[in-house]
Scaffold this motif. Structure first.
Motif, PDB file in Angstrom:
ATOM      1  N   GLU A  94       0.794  -1.223   0.000  1.00 10.33           N
ATOM      2  CA  GLU A  94       0.000   0.000   0.000  1.00 10.33           C
ATOM      3  C   GLU A  94       0.829   1.276   0.000  1.00 10.33           C
ATOM      4  N   LYS A  95       1.993   1.253   0.645  1.00 12.64           N
ATOM      5  CA  LYS A  95       2.785   2.477   0.754  1.00 12.64           C
ATOM      6  C   LYS A  95       3.658   2.724  -0.466  1.00 12.64           C
ATOM      7  N   LYS A  96       4.201   1.659  -1.058  1.00 18.21           N
ATOM      8  CA  LYS A  96       5.164   1.835  -2.148  1.00 18.21           C
ATOM      9  C   LYS A  96       4.639   1.323  -3.483  1.00 18.21           C
ATOM     10  N   THR A  97       4.219   0.051  -3.523  1.00 15.77           N
ATOM     11  CA  THR A  97       3.845  -0.541  -4.808  1.00 15.77           C
ATOM     12  C   THR A  97       2.673   0.186  -5.449  1.00 15.77           C
ATOM     13  N   LEU A  98       1.592   0.380  -4.716  1.00 17.86           N
ATOM     14  CA  LEU A  98       0.418   1.014  -5.306  1.00 17.86           C
ATOM     15  C   LEU A  98       0.653   2.485  -5.614  1.00 17.86           C
ATOM     16  N   LEU A  99       1.550   3.117  -4.884  1.00 11.05           N
ATOM     17  CA  LEU A  99       1.927   4.496  -5.240  1.00 11.05           C
ATOM     18  C   LEU A  99       2.658   4.521  -6.572  1.00 11.05           C
ATOM     19  N   LEU A 100       3.544   3.544  -6.800  1.00  9.70           N
ATOM     20  CA  LEU A 100       4.241   3.474  -8.089  1.00  9.70           C
ATOM     21  C   LEU A 100       3.266   3.172  -9.224  1.00  9.70           C
ATOM     22  N   VAL A 101       2.245   2.363  -8.945  1.00  8.59           N
ATOM     23  CA  VAL A 101       1.206   2.135  -9.950  1.00  8.59           C
ATOM     24  C   VAL A 101       0.566   3.458 -10.344  1.00  8.59           C
ATOM     25  N   ALA A 102       0.196   4.247  -9.348  1.00 10.13           N
ATOM     26  CA  ALA A 102      -0.459   5.529  -9.616  1.00 10.13           C
ATOM     27  C   ALA A 102       0.442   6.471 -10.405  1.00 10.13           C
ATOM     28  N   LYS A 103       1.730   6.420 -10.134  1.00 11.13           N
ATOM     29  CA  LYS A 103       2.649   7.357 -10.773  1.00 11.13           C
ATOM     30  C   LYS A 103       3.086   6.926 -12.170  1.00 11.13           C
ATOM     31  N   TYR A 104       3.238   5.608 -12.389  1.00 12.59           N
ATOM     32  CA  TYR A 104       3.914   5.173 -13.605  1.00 12.59           C
ATOM     33  C   TYR A 104       3.187   4.120 -14.440  1.00 12.59           C
ATOM     34  N   ALA A 105       2.272   3.374 -13.877  1.00 11.96           N
ATOM     35  CA  ALA A 105       1.796   2.162 -14.548  1.00 11.96           C
ATOM     36  C   ALA A 105       0.535   2.392 -15.373  1.00 11.96           C
ATOM     37  N   ASP A 106       0.374   1.532 -16.361  1.00 10.09           N
ATOM     38  CA  ASP A 106      -0.860   1.469 -17.138  1.00 10.09           C
ATOM     39  C   ASP A 106      -1.811   0.423 -16.566  1.00 10.09           C
ATOM     40  N   ALA A 107      -1.275  -0.490 -15.747  1.00  8.36           N
ATOM     41  CA  ALA A 107      -2.080  -1.580 -15.209  1.00  8.36           C
ATOM     42  C   ALA A 107      -1.463  -2.073 -13.916  1.00  8.36           C
ATOM     43  N   CYS A 108      -2.261  -2.777 -13.120  1.00  7.30           N
ATOM     44  CA  CYS A 108      -1.767  -3.420 -11.909  1.00  7.30           C
ATOM     45  C   CYS A 108      -2.328  -4.828 -11.852  1.00  7.30           C
ATOM     46  N   ASN A 109      -1.650  -5.698 -11.118  1.00  8.90           N
ATOM     47  CA  ASN A 109      -2.150  -7.048 -10.901  1.00  8.90           C
ATOM     48  C   ASN A 109      -2.185  -7.309  -9.407  1.00  8.90           C
ATOM     49  N   LEU A 110      -3.348  -7.753  -8.921  1.00  5.94           N
ATOM     50  CA  LEU A 110      -3.575  -7.917  -7.492  1.00  5.94           C
ATOM     51  C   LEU A 110      -4.051  -9.330  -7.180  1.00  5.94           C
ATOM     52  N   PHE A 111      -3.958  -9.705  -5.913  1.00  9.07           N
ATOM     53  CA  PHE A 111      -4.459 -10.992  -5.468  1.00  9.07           C
ATOM     54  C   PHE A 111      -5.944 -10.880  -5.115  1.00  9.07           C
ATOM     55  N   PRO A 112      -6.726 -11.928  -5.364  1.00 11.00           N
ATOM     56  CA  PRO A 112      -8.173 -11.876  -5.102  1.00 11.00           C
ATOM     57  C   PRO A 112      -8.511 -12.200  -3.657  1.00 11.00           C
ATOM     58  N   THR A 113      -7.924 -11.502  -2.736  1.00 11.79           N
ATOM     59  CA  THR A 113      -8.157 -11.727  -1.312  1.00 11.79           C
ATOM     60  C   THR A 113      -9.327 -10.873  -0.833  1.00 11.79           C
ATOM     61  N   PRO A 114      -9.792 -11.095   0.398  1.00  9.13           N
ATOM     62  CA  PRO A 114     -10.848 -10.229   0.937  1.00  9.13           C
ATOM     63  C   PRO A 114     -10.445  -8.761   1.012  1.00  9.13           C
ATOM     64  N   GLU A 115      -9.142  -8.482   0.903  1.00 16.10           N
ATOM     65  CA  GLU A 115      -8.661  -7.096   0.953  1.00 16.10           C
ATOM     66  C   GLU A 115      -8.648  -6.421  -0.413  1.00 16.10           C
ATOM     67  N   LEU A 116      -9.117  -7.104  -1.441  1.00 11.77           N
ATOM     68  CA  LEU A 116      -8.997  -6.561  -2.797  1.00 11.77           C
ATOM     69  C   LEU A 116      -9.637  -5.182  -2.929  1.00 11.77           C
ATOM     70  N   GLN A 117     -10.865  -5.021  -2.457  1.00 10.73           N
ATOM     71  CA  GLN A 117     -11.510  -3.716  -2.577  1.00 10.73           C
ATOM     72  C   GLN A 117     -10.732  -2.649  -1.816  1.00 10.73           C
ATOM     73  N   HIS A 118     -10.212  -3.012  -0.664  1.00 11.28           N
ATOM     74  CA  HIS A 118      -9.389  -2.061   0.099  1.00 11.28           C
ATOM     75  C   HIS A 118      -8.164  -1.637  -0.698  1.00 11.28           C
ATOM     76  N   LYS A 119      -7.500  -2.595  -1.358  1.00 24.28           N
ATOM     77  CA  LYS A 119      -6.324  -2.265  -2.170  1.00 24.28           C
ATOM     78  C   LYS A 119      -6.706  -1.305  -3.295  1.00 24.28           C
ATOM     79  N   LEU A 120      -7.828  -1.547  -3.924  1.00 22.26           N
ATOM     80  CA  LEU A 120      -8.277  -0.657  -4.991  1.00 22.26           C
ATOM     81  C   LEU A 120      -8.579   0.739  -4.445  1.00 22.26           C
ATOM     82  N   ASP A 121      -9.144   0.806  -3.247  1.00 18.33           N
ATOM     83  CA  ASP A 121      -9.406   2.110  -2.634  1.00 18.33           C
ATOM     84  C   ASP A 121      -8.107   2.845  -2.329  1.00 18.33           C
TER      85      ASP A 121
END
Length: 285
Positions: free
Chosen positions: A185-212
């Motif tokens: 949440e602190k580093k990877t998803l920030l890099l997605v926001a800054k640089y990526a065209d796409a992300c790949n996540l695990f389908p855990t119960p936290e998925l919606q939280h990760k997207l938020d």
């Protein structure tokens, strides 16, 4: 909703002498069945979730080049490249080469790397976590610059490149899409926001939280959250109705690609259910 095939295990019937022909058949069957992308892991030893390290494993970009010759439509990527396994100039060149030879079907899948055991075993660089993330950000900047054709020298904390010449340029414009794997949440998803065209996540119960969390990072950096493609790891089954229902649930969360493995993929009949039933059903989502 699109689907992608992830090939993570090469321990197949008839052993190493038939890996090439078996892989070619799997790729062609997936391509014909409507899989929108095909990926391999970027590991040099097999990882624990699939078995002991001694099991068969192929080098990723050599394999993707092979897959390019045996497919016509599917996009090709690693899920995902460990940033420390190749220096960024060489990585950008490898992905560009794949894009040119495949007719513009390459995606750069990348992450901060995690497998210390295989790195130590084969003498690959594996610095501490904080440094790996610093290297990841510099690599993302270098790859984007090389895909754009900007030859300006790059001087970062970990990499220095005097001339970012990349000829020929990728066929994909403005360059092969960049997908970042992981849900930190602190580093990877920030890099997605800054640089990526796409992300790949695990389908855990936290998925919606990760997207938020990703959406908040997008708001912080001034990025349109909607323009980032969200993909999720998945395990395909033979139950079409169940897969369609799960796809509908993921689609409601903004996921647009289910990407994962198929049981016994060397059996070409496994892909008939995707071609005849699942892909048509998902096109309506």
């Amino acid at each position: 909703m699109k689907i992608g095939l992830h090939i993570s295990n090469f321990t197949w019937p008839d052993g190493a002498p038939r890996i090439g022909s078996t892989l070619a058949g799997i790729a062609a069957a997936a391509d014909d069945a409507g899989f929108e992308r095909i990926s391999v892991m970027d590991h040099v030893w097999q990882i624990g979730v699939h078995g002991p390290p001694e099991l068969e494993m192929l080098e990723a970009y050599t394999t993707l080049g092979f897959l390019a010759a045996h497919t016509h439509r599917a996009k090709l990527l690693t899920l995902v490249t460990g940033v420390t396994y190749r220096d960024p100039g060489l990585l950008a060149k490898a992905v560009t080469t794949l894009d040119v030879l495949s007719g513009g079907r390459a995606i750069l899948g990348i992450g901060a790397a995690w497998n210390a055991e295989e790195s130590a075993g084969l003498g690959l660089r594996f610095p501490p976590t904080a440094e790996r993330f610093e290297r990841l950000e510099e690599t993302l900047r270098i790859c984007r610059q090389m895909f754009d054709g900007d030859e300006t020298a790059f001087a970062g904390k970990h990499y220095r490149l005097d001339r970012l010449l990349n000829s020929p340029l990728p066929l994909s414009r403005p360059g092969p899409p960049i997908l970042i794997g992981g849900g930190g949440e602190k580093k990877t998803l920030l890099l997605v926001a800054k640089y990526a065209d796409a992300c790949n996540l695990f389908p855990t119960p936290e998925l919606q939280h990760k997207l938020d969390v990703l959406k908040r990072h997008c708001d912080t950096v001034g990025r349109d959250y909607a323009e980032i493609e969200k993909t999720v790891l998945y395990r395909f089954t033979d139950d079409v109705s169940e897969m369609v229902e799960e796809a509908r649930r993921f689609a409601a969360m903004g996921i647009s690609v289910l990407h994962g493995g198929v049981r016994e993929p060397w059996e070409s009949r496994r892909f008939e259910i995707f071609r005849d039933e699942l892909v048509p059903a998902l096109e309506a989502l």
